[in-house]
Enzyme design. Structure first.
Site, mmCIF file in Angstrom:
data_model
loop_
_atom_site.group_PDB
_atom_site.id
_atom_site.type_symbol
_atom_site.label_atom_id
_atom_site.label_comp_id
_atom_site.label_asym_id
_atom_site.label_seq_id
_atom_site.Cartn_x
_atom_site.Cartn_y
_atom_site.Cartn_z
ATOM 1 N N ALA A 55 0.817 -1.220 0.000
ATOM 2 C CA ALA A 55 0.000 0.000 0.000
ATOM 3 C C ALA A 55 0.847 1.264 0.000
ATOM 4 C CB ALA A 55 -0.914 -0.006 1.220
ATOM 5 N N ARG B 52 -1.726 9.293 -10.551
ATOM 6 C CA ARG B 52 -2.795 9.442 -11.536
ATOM 7 C C ARG B 52 -4.138 9.770 -10.905
ATOM 8 N NH1 ARG B 52 -2.491 4.292 -15.335
ATOM 9 N NH2 ARG B 52 -1.265 3.388 -13.630
ATOM 10 N N ASP C 169 -4.824 -1.427 -3.696
ATOM 11 C CA ASP C 169 -5.654 -0.751 -4.701
ATOM 12 C C ASP C 169 -6.434 -1.749 -5.557
ATOM 13 O OD1 ASP C 169 -3.597 -1.825 -6.169
ATOM 14 O OD2 ASP C 169 -2.994 0.049 -7.138
ATOM 15 N N GLY D 159 0.924 -8.214 -17.385
ATOM 16 C CA GLY D 159 1.896 -9.286 -17.475
ATOM 17 C C GLY D 159 1.200 -10.551 -17.944
#
Length: 458
Positions: free
Chosen positions: A17, A23, A113, A149
């Site tokens: 975290a 952004r 998140d 990925g």
């Protein structure tokens, strides 16, 4: 002789975290942005606890007292580890090296998140470890895998996870994507993480590289599937809104399957902890903030906003009401349009039909509060309480200046400003005496019209 039972494997959760979340364009750390009334970090901590994590470590940015306070609130006893440098996900996990030194623990690695990951998914992610897997990775199929990925496989064997910037053209065509979350056997976790290098395009220590290292050692690696929507991380406000919509859909579905009627579900917003009983009816455009419990048989009419509120059985409220600050309505109480309650308790069968503010008040059973009634609870410095006894009648457009008590069965005449206690069964009148002046209005109109004529009709 019966051998001693093998102790159950405990679970350690490491939650990453420490990201700044640039952004998000916010002064608030990304993981403290809220979804359904709870921070994203709070959702993740709740899920890992529900999945049985007995030890929780959170890797956070140093000096963030707000993040530390949220961790203490949502997961008391969790350890916080600072990550001063950001050198990749494996580097972040190793900031919590101290909790990886228990070889009997299963370890799950989560992200602060990714708030939509459920406790059930954490349990599924952990499950292969009990069958001997050294590593289990969460993965999803995506028709548009750009940016993710890729999980590289050969038949049923997992070979590696390749970050997109390091992947070949052939590897970029793979649609099985890494969700980021991982479970590791405590027996192998520290060894695998310690061997991860940074020989890649970003020069970072990638957590997914643990897969290739485990494969090279002949250890078992398992992929656990998850829906792409559940695995989504939140990096900006647009994704925050998408996550909010997803969790609201979950909450609405759960409420309806539990016996509540949402007349227009897409317009009702629930908090993560909202409780709706059986046969509750919720009309359109209702917002439930944190701390709301609605018992069986209640009706919440349109455009109500509730926070920190308890509605007991068969309460009816709305439309256009606001309840907050520990409001309690006992069985059969009713509120009509444009009524606000703050830190107020209404007894069984009490009513306030419309256009009323009741703050810091105790309203007895079957009391009737007339339209336009206000409890004047604030003197500019302190809040004071108003007590209205059972069966009392408060006439319309009355102001009750706290601290004040209206006794049981008492009657307050309309338009009164009550500053002193009213005894039980008494009537209180506190208003100016009406004066009537015959013919005054006619004379006043004539004078005004004459003045207008002198000004040329203006």
């Amino acid at each position: 002789m019966t051998p001693p039972a093998t102790p159950p494997r405990s679970l350690t959760a490491i939650v990453l975290a420490a990201g700044k979340g640039t952004r998000m364009r916010s002064d608030l750390p990304k993981v403290l942005h809220r979804i359904a009334g709870r921070t994203m970090l709070g959702h993740v901590l709740a899920a890992v606890q529900a999945a049985g994590a007995g030890r929780i470590a959170v890797v956070a940015e140093p000096g963030r007292e707000d993040v530390a306070a949220e961790i203490a609130r949502e997961a008391p006893g969790a350890q916080v580890f600072p990550q001063a440098e950001r050198l990749g996900t494996a580097h972040a996990v190793l900031a919590a090296r101290a909790v990886l030194e228990a070889p009997d623990d299963d370890v799950v690695i989560a992200f602060g998140d990714t708030p939509l990951i459920s406790a059930e998914t954490f349990l599924r992610l952990r499950a292969p470890l009990a069958d001997g897997a050294a590593v289990a990775v969460l993965a999803f199929e995506s028709p548009n895998p750009t940016g993710y990925g890729r999980v590289l496989t050969e038949g049923s064997r997992v070979l590696a996870i390749r970050e997109e910037k390091d992947a070949s053209q052939e590897e970029r065509a793979v649609t099985l994507c890494n969700a980021g979350l991982m479970a590791l056997s405590g027996q192998h976790a520290l060894t695998l993480l310690g061997r991860i290098g940074n020989e890649n395009a970003a020069g970072e220590y990638y957590l997914p590289d643990a897969v290739a290292l485990a494969v090279a050692e002949g250890l078992s690696v398992t992929v656990v599937p998850v829906d792409e929507a559940e695995a989504q991380g939140v990096n900006d406000r647009v994704q925050l809104a998408i996550a909010e919509a997803a969790i609201q859909a979950r909450l609405r579905r759960s409420a309806m399957l539990g016996g509540a009627t949402l007349v227009a579900p897409e317009t009702v917003f629930l908090s993560h902890d909202t409780i709706l009983g059986r046969d509750v009816v919720v009309e359109p455009h209702v917002v439930f903030g944190p701390g709301v419990r609605v018992a069986d048989g209640c009706t919440v009419r349109a455009f109500a906003h509730l926070t920190d509120t308890v509605l007991e059985a068969r309460v009816r409220i709305g439309p256009f009401v606001r309840l907050r600050g520990h409001a309690v309505l006992e069985t059969g109480a009713e509120l009509g349009n444009f009524v606000e309650l703050k830190n107020a308790h209404m007894g069984p069968g009490a009513k306030a039909a419309h256009l009323t503010y009741l703050g810091d008040a105790e309203i007895g059973a079957k009391a009737n509060i007339g339209a336009g009634t206000i409890t004047c609870n604030y003197d500019g410095v302190l809040k004071h309480r108003t007590n209205i006894g059972a069966g009392a009648f408060i006439g319309s457009n009355s102001a009750l200046v706290a601290p004040v008590t209206v006794g049981e069965g008492a009657y307050v005449a309309s338009g009164s400003v009550i500053t002193d206690d009213v005894p039980a069964d008494a009537m209180a009148v506190a208003r100016g005496r009406q004066a009537v002046k015959p013919g005054w209005a006619k004379l006043k109109r004539a004078a005004l019209l004459a003045e207008k004529a002198l000004r040329g009709g203006r």
